[in-house]
Scaffold this motif. Structure first.
Motif, PDB file in Angstrom:
ATOM      1  N   TRP A   1      66.882  30.798  30.869  1.00  0.00           N
ATOM      2  CA  TRP A   1      65.979  29.791  31.445  1.00  0.00           C
ATOM      3  C   TRP A   1      64.941  30.410  32.373  1.00  0.00           C
ATOM      4  O   TRP A   1      63.857  29.845  32.578  1.00  0.00           O
ATOM      5  CB  TRP A   1      66.785  28.741  32.215  1.00  0.00           C
ATOM      6  N   ALA A   2      65.229  31.599  32.948  1.00  0.00           N
ATOM      7  CA  ALA A   2      64.320  32.207  33.938  1.00  0.00           C
ATOM      8  C   ALA A   2      63.433  33.299  33.342  1.00  0.00           C
ATOM      9  O   ALA A   2      62.699  33.956  34.074  1.00  0.00           O
ATOM     10  CB  ALA A   2      65.140  32.779  35.096  1.00  0.00           C
ATOM     11  N   GLU A   3      63.475  33.490  32.016  1.00  0.00           N
ATOM     12  CA  GLU A   3      62.736  34.605  31.403  1.00  0.00           C
ATOM     13  C   GLU A   3      61.228  34.527  31.665  1.00  0.00           C
ATOM     14  O   GLU A   3      60.541  35.533  31.649  1.00  0.00           O
ATOM     15  CB  GLU A   3      62.991  34.649  29.889  1.00  0.00           C
ATOM     16  N   GLY A   4      60.738  33.318  31.908  1.00  0.00           N
ATOM     17  CA  GLY A   4      59.299  33.175  32.180  1.00  0.00           C
ATOM     18  C   GLY A   4      58.850  33.864  33.457  1.00  0.00           C
ATOM     19  O   GLY A   4      57.649  34.051  33.686  1.00  0.00           O
ATOM     20  N   PHE A   5      59.800  34.244  34.317  1.00  0.00           N
ATOM     21  CA  PHE A   5      59.463  34.937  35.569  1.00  0.00           C
ATOM     22  C   PHE A   5      59.487  36.465  35.389  1.00  0.00           C
ATOM     23  O   PHE A   5      59.098  37.192  36.298  1.00  0.00           O
ATOM     24  CB  PHE A   5      60.461  34.564  36.676  1.00  0.00           C
ATOM     25  N   ALA A   6      59.984  36.946  34.247  1.00  0.00           N
ATOM     26  CA  ALA A   6      60.139  38.390  34.036  1.00  0.00           C
ATOM     27  C   ALA A   6      58.787  39.067  33.918  1.00  0.00           C
ATOM     28  O   ALA A   6      57.837  38.514  33.344  1.00  0.00           O
ATOM     29  CB  ALA A   6      60.966  38.640  32.772  1.00  0.00           C
ATOM     30  N   GLY A   7      58.702  40.262  34.465  1.00  0.00           N
ATOM     31  CA  GLY A   7      57.464  41.051  34.344  1.00  0.00           C
ATOM     32  C   GLY A   7      57.350  41.668  32.961  1.00  0.00           C
ATOM     33  O   GLY A   7      58.313  41.701  32.194  1.00  0.00           O
ATOM     34  N   GLU A   8      56.165  42.150  32.629  1.00  0.00           N
ATOM     35  CA  GLU A   8      55.898  42.771  31.331  1.00  0.00           C
ATOM     36  C   GLU A   8      56.846  43.949  31.097  1.00  0.00           C
ATOM     37  O   GLU A   8      56.951  44.850  31.922  1.00  0.00           O
ATOM     38  CB  GLU A   8      54.431  43.258  31.301  1.00  0.00           C
ATOM     39  N   GLY A   9      57.561  43.914  29.958  1.00  0.00           N
ATOM     40  CA  GLY A   9      58.417  45.043  29.578  1.00  0.00           C
ATOM     41  C   GLY A   9      59.585  45.294  30.509  1.00  0.00           C
ATOM     42  O   GLY A   9      60.134  46.400  30.563  1.00  0.00           O
ATOM     43  N   GLU A  10      60.009  44.256  31.260  1.00  0.00           N
ATOM     44  CA  GLU A  10      61.114  44.432  32.206  1.00  0.00           C
ATOM     45  C   GLU A  10      62.441  44.311  31.461  1.00  0.00           C
ATOM     46  O   GLU A  10      62.809  43.252  30.969  1.00  0.00           O
ATOM     47  CB  GLU A  10      61.020  43.341  33.295  1.00  0.00           C
ATOM     48  N   ASP A  11      63.171  45.428  31.341  1.00  0.00           N
ATOM     49  CA  ASP A  11      64.395  45.463  30.533  1.00  0.00           C
ATOM     50  C   ASP A  11      65.540  44.694  31.162  1.00  0.00           C
ATOM     51  O   ASP A  11      66.160  43.846  30.546  1.00  0.00           O
ATOM     52  CB  ASP A  11      64.857  46.919  30.302  1.00  0.00           C
ATOM     53  N   ARG A  12      65.837  45.015  32.420  1.00  0.00           N
ATOM     54  CA  ARG A  12      67.003  44.417  33.075  1.00  0.00           C
ATOM     55  C   ARG A  12      66.542  43.395  34.113  1.00  0.00           C
ATOM     56  O   ARG A  12      66.744  43.579  35.305  1.00  0.00           O
ATOM     57  CB  ARG A  12      67.846  45.511  33.742  1.00  0.00           C
ATOM     58  N   PHE A  13      65.908  42.344  33.638  1.00  0.00           N
ATOM     59  CA  PHE A  13      65.375  41.327  34.553  1.00  0.00           C
ATOM     60  C   PHE A  13      66.500  40.548  35.227  1.00  0.00           C
ATOM     61  O   PHE A  13      67.466  40.139  34.592  1.00  0.00           O
ATOM     62  CB  PHE A  13      64.464  40.365  33.786  1.00  0.00           C
ATOM     63  N   ARG A  14      66.344  40.342  36.524  1.00  0.00           N
ATOM     64  CA  ARG A  14      67.300  39.521  37.281  1.00  0.00           C
ATOM     65  C   ARG A  14      66.502  38.564  38.167  1.00  0.00           C
ATOM     66  O   ARG A  14      65.684  39.002  38.967  1.00  0.00           O
ATOM     67  CB  ARG A  14      68.201  40.438  38.126  1.00  0.00           C
ATOM     68  N   MET A  15      66.735  37.274  38.021  1.00  0.00           N
ATOM     69  CA  MET A  15      65.985  36.270  38.771  1.00  0.00           C
ATOM     70  C   MET A  15      66.391  36.300  40.246  1.00  0.00           C
ATOM     71  O   MET A  15      67.559  36.489  40.588  1.00  0.00           O
ATOM     72  CB  MET A  15      66.263  34.882  38.178  1.00  0.00           C
ATOM     73  N   SER A  16      65.392  36.129  41.116  1.00  0.00           N
ATOM     74  CA  SER A  16      65.674  36.005  42.548  1.00  0.00           C
ATOM     75  C   SER A  16      64.748  34.938  43.135  1.00  0.00           C
ATOM     76  O   SER A  16      63.672  34.683  42.593  1.00  0.00           O
ATOM     77  CB  SER A  16      65.495  37.341  43.262  1.00  0.00           C
ATOM     78  N   PRO A  17      65.155  34.290  44.263  1.00  0.00           N
ATOM     79  CA  PRO A  17      64.412  33.132  44.789  1.00  0.00           C
ATOM     80  C   PRO A  17      62.944  33.405  45.073  1.00  0.00           C
ATOM     81  O   PRO A  17      62.092  32.554  44.836  1.00  0.00           O
ATOM     82  CB  PRO A  17      65.159  32.785  46.085  1.00  0.00           C
TER      83      PRO A  17
ATOM     84  N   TRP B   1      68.535  27.745  47.306  1.00  0.00           N
ATOM     85  CA  TRP B   1      69.959  27.419  47.504  1.00  0.00           C
ATOM     86  C   TRP B   1      70.868  28.313  46.673  1.00  0.00           C
ATOM     87  O   TRP B   1      72.073  28.344  46.884  1.00  0.00           O
ATOM     88  CB  TRP B   1      70.268  25.987  47.072  1.00  0.00           C
ATOM     89  N   GLY B   2      70.300  28.963  45.664  1.00  0.00           N
ATOM     90  CA  GLY B   2      71.110  29.764  44.750  1.00  0.00           C
ATOM     91  C   GLY B   2      70.441  29.817  43.392  1.00  0.00           C
ATOM     92  O   GLY B   2      69.620  28.964  43.063  1.00  0.00           O
ATOM     93  N   ILE B   3      70.785  30.842  42.627  1.00  0.00           N
ATOM     94  CA  ILE B   3      70.193  31.031  41.301  1.00  0.00           C
ATOM     95  C   ILE B   3      71.214  30.641  40.242  1.00  0.00           C
ATOM     96  O   ILE B   3      72.324  31.183  40.200  1.00  0.00           O
ATOM     97  CB  ILE B   3      69.777  32.515  41.096  1.00  0.00           C
ATOM     98  N   ALA B   4      70.852  29.697  39.387  1.00  0.00           N
ATOM     99  CA  ALA B   4      71.743  29.282  38.296  1.00  0.00           C
ATOM    100  C   ALA B   4      72.052  30.482  37.403  1.00  0.00           C
ATOM    101  O   ALA B   4      71.230  31.402  37.283  1.00  0.00           O
ATOM    102  CB  ALA B   4      71.075  28.176  37.474  1.00  0.00           C
ATOM    103  N   PRO B   5      73.232  30.512  36.758  1.00  0.00           N
ATOM    104  CA  PRO B   5      73.570  31.639  35.875  1.00  0.00           C
ATOM    105  C   PRO B   5      72.520  31.830  34.781  1.00  0.00           C
ATOM    106  O   PRO B   5      71.950  30.844  34.288  1.00  0.00           O
ATOM    107  CB  PRO B   5      74.913  31.222  35.261  1.00  0.00           C
ATOM    108  N   ALA B   6      72.284  33.075  34.394  1.00  0.00           N
ATOM    109  CA  ALA B   6      71.256  33.376  33.384  1.00  0.00           C
ATOM    110  C   ALA B   6      71.517  32.642  32.075  1.00  0.00           C
ATOM    111  O   ALA B   6      70.583  32.296  31.347  1.00  0.00           O
ATOM    112  CB  ALA B   6      71.193  34.879  33.143  1.00  0.00           C
TER     113      ALA B   6
END
Length: 507
Positions: A291-307, A317-322
Motif C-alpha cells: 500500500w505504501a509503494e507510492g512513497f518509494a524512491g526511484e530504484g529503491e530496492d529495500r523500501f521501508r515506509m516511515s511517517p 501513530w504508526g505504520i500499517a504492515p507492508a
C-alpha cells in the motif's frame, strides 16, 4: 410504441453482454457495454433537445446551435449513436467509435476529460482480429439500437442510473473476487449510508470509491441531493465507470479524482492540506499489500515506509504492515474527517485484534475517543470473498466515552446464498435501530466502557463484548442409559437373525 421500462433496458444490456460472452472476460467487456449505454443515453437526449429547438426557433440554425451549446452535454453529429449505428458495417468501425469518444471528451472537456481514455474499441489484443472485432461491434450497436432512451420515452428518470447499477452488480457477480473490488453489495451500501447520516450541505467523501455506487447511495439520503461529492479511485477503468455512473444518476458536479489515495490524495484545500469532510464512507480494498509503494524512491530496492515520508503526517501513530494496508486507509480517513464529522468504513475482522503496529494505531484512535461503534456483519457478503467483515463507525467531537458493539453475524441475521450471503432490509433495520438506540441487547449488542476496552488491552474482537453463547439443554443421563439398553437389545436381535440366515446358507 410504449415507453421504455426498467425491464426493457436490463434485457437489452444483458443481450449486449451475450455478444461478448465466451470471447473476453466480463471484467473487461463491462467497460464496452457501460460506455455504449452512456453514449446512447447522451445521443437520445441530444436528439430530443434538438427537435425541441428546431421547432421553437423554426429552423434558425444559429439560434438552434446556440441553445444546443448550453445543454448538459454537447455532441456533434459524428459523435452521436445514430451516426455510429449508420456506420456499423464500415470495416473501420472501431476507429470511428474511438474518434467519436475523443470528440465527446474534447467538446465536454470540463465534465468528461479522460473518461474514455482507458477503453479502445479498436483493440486487437482485447476484441480480436479485424473481422471478429467488427462483428462484435456491429452486434453491440444493433443491440443498443433497440433502446429508446429519449427523456420523453423513458418510464421513470431513475431507470438509466438503475440500469447502470444493475449491470455493475451483474458484472461484479460474474467476475467473482475481481468484480467485487469495484462494487459494494447494495444492502451493505444501504447500511453504511444510513449509519453515516448525511445532512444538507455536507461534503461527502469516499477515498476508494470504485464505481461510485456507495457514494450515490449516501447522496440519495439527502433531500434534493444538496451536498458536495468527492471521491478518488486508483484504477483508471473503474474511475471512468464512476464518472459515468454519476452522470447517469443525474449528478453532474461530483469531484472524482484518479490516483492512489494513500500516496497521492487529490482533494486538498487552498493551503495544500487535506480537505476536511463532514461525512466519509468507504469500502477500501481488504488487506492491500504494498500500500505504501507510492512513497518509494526511484530504484529503491529495500523500501521501508516511515511517517516523515508523508507530507500530510497521516501515519504518525504508526505504520500499517507492508502487506496489510487496512489501518493506513483508516488513518487517511481520520485525517480527512472534519470536527463533528462521521466516518463509516467496512474492513476485514483482523483490524479488531491484530497486534504490533495495528494495535498501536487502534489504541490511539480509541484513546482519542474517535471510535463510536463496532459492527460485525456476516461472512461472504462480497462476491468471491469468504472472510467476515466489520463495519467501524468513527466520530470526531464525541462527548461519550463508551463504544457500542453489535454482533450481526449469526445466520438468523442474513440470507444465505450459494456463493454469497445477503443482508435483507430487516437485517439492516435491526442494526440501524440498535445503533440509534445505542443499547445493550442480550446476545446481539453491548455498550462497553473505555475501562473495559483498556482491560482487554484494546482488543476489539466482538465476542469479548457480545456473548452469543447458547447453553445446551442438560443431558438426561437416565434417558441415555435407557437408549443404550434399547440399542443393545436391538443389536442382539439383529445378530440372532443374522446367525439364522448364515445357517440356512450353510456358512
Amino acid at each position: 410504441m410504449g415507453k421504455t421500462t426498467q425491464d426493457t433496458i436490463n434485457r437489452v444490456l444483458w443481450s449486449a453482454a451475450d455478444t461478448f460472452r465466451g470471447k473476453i472476460d466480463s471484467s473487461t467487456y463491462k467497460d464496452y457495454i457501460l460506455v455504449m449505454l452512456f453514449v446512447k443515453y447522451m445521443s437520445d437526449v441530444h436528439k430530443e433537445r434538438l427537435e425541441v429547438y428546431q421547432e421553437k426557433y423554426d429552423g434558425n440554425d444559429e439560434r438552434i446551435q446556440r441553445a444546443m451549446n448550453r445543454e448538459r452535454f454537447v455532441l456533434d453529429e459524428q459523435s452521436t449513436f445514430d451516426y455510429l449505428y449508420s456506420e456499423r458495417t464500415n470495416p473501420e468501425i472501431g476507429v470511428i467509435i474511438n474518434k467519436a469518444l475523443g470528440n465527446i471528451e474534447d467538446t465536454n472537456a470540463t465534465k468528461l476529460r479522460g473518461v474514455f481514455r482507458n477503453i479502445d474499441f479498436n483493440s486487437e489484443a482485447v476484441l480480436g482480429s479485424t473481422r471478429e472485432r467488427n462483428t462484435i461491434l456491429r452486434n453491440v450497436l444493433e443491440d443498443f439500437n433497440r433502446l429508446d432512451l429519449r427523456p420523453s420515452m423513458i418510464e421513470d428518470e431513475d431507470i438509466i442510473g438503475n440500469a447502470y447499477q444493475y449491470m455493475i452488480e451483474q458484472f461484479a457477480s460474474d467476475a467473482g473476487k475481481k468484480g467485487g473490488e469495484f462494487f459494494t453489495p447494495p444492502m451493505l451500501s444501504e447500511l453504511l449510508a444510513q449509519l453515516v447520516e448525511p445532512e444538507e450541505n455536507d461534503r461527502i467523501y469516499d477515498p476508494t470509491c470504485g464505481s461510485g455506487s456507495l457514494l450515490i447511495r449516501v447522496v440519495d439520503k439527502v433531500k434534493d441531493r444538496k451536498v458536495a461529492i468527492y471521491g478518488q479511485e486508483r484504477n483508471g477503468q473503474t474511475h471512468s465507470l464512476a464518472k459515468m455512473n454519476m452522470f447517469l444518476n443525474n449528478i453532474d458536479d461530483a469531484n472524482i479524482g484518479w490516483g492512489d489515495t494513500i500516496a497521492n490524495p487529490l482533494h486538498l484545500d487552498d493551503q495544500g492540506n487535506l480537505m476536511k469532510f463532514q461525512r466519509i464512507v468507504a469500502n477500501p480494498p481488504f488487506s492491500l499489500a504494498k500500500w505504501a509503494e507510492g512513497f518509494a524512491g526511484e530504484g529503491e530496492d529495500r523500501f521501508r515506509m516511515s511517517p516523515e515520508l508523508d507530507p500530510y503526517r497521516r501515519f504518525d501513530w504508526g505504520i500499517a504492515p507492508a502487506s496489510r494496508g487496512d489501518m493506513a486507509f483508516v488513518q487517511h480517513m481520520l485525517a480527512s474527517l472534519a470536527e463533528g464529522g462521521t466516518m463509516v468504513t467496512i474492513l476485514p475482522h483482523g483490524v479488531l485484534f491484530r497486534g504490533a503496529a495495528e494495535k498501536q494505531i487502534r489504541e490511539q484512535f480509541i484513546k482519542l475517543n474517535y471510535l463510536h461503534a463496532v459492527i460485525g456483519v456476516p461472512e461472504a457478503l462480497f462476491y468471491g470473498v469468504g472472510i467476515p467483515a466489520t463495519v467501524l463507525v468513527f466520530k470526531k467531537g464525541r462527548t461519550q466515552k463508551d463504544v457500542l458493539f453489535i454482533d450481526a453475524s449469526a445466520e438468523e441475521y442474513f440470507e444465505k446464498g450459494s456463493n454469497q450471503n445477503f443482508l435483507r432490509k430487516e437485517d439492516v433495520d435491526r442494526i440501524v435501530e440498535t445503533y440509534n438506540n445505542y443499547e445493550t441487547i442480550d446476545k446481539f449488542s453491548y455498550v462497553a466502557t473505555f475501562k473495559e476496552i483498556e482491560e482487554n488491552d484494546f482488543n476489539l474482537n466482538i465476542p469479548r463484548y457480545v456473548d452469543t453463547f447458547e447453553e445446551e439443554d442438560p443431558v438426561d443421563m437416565e434417558q441415555v442409559a435407557t437408549n443404550i439398553k434399547d440399542i443393545q437389545a436391538e443389536l442382539k436381535e439383529v445378530e440372532s437373525q443374522m446367525e439364522k440366515y448364515l445357517k440356512e446358507l450353510g456358512l
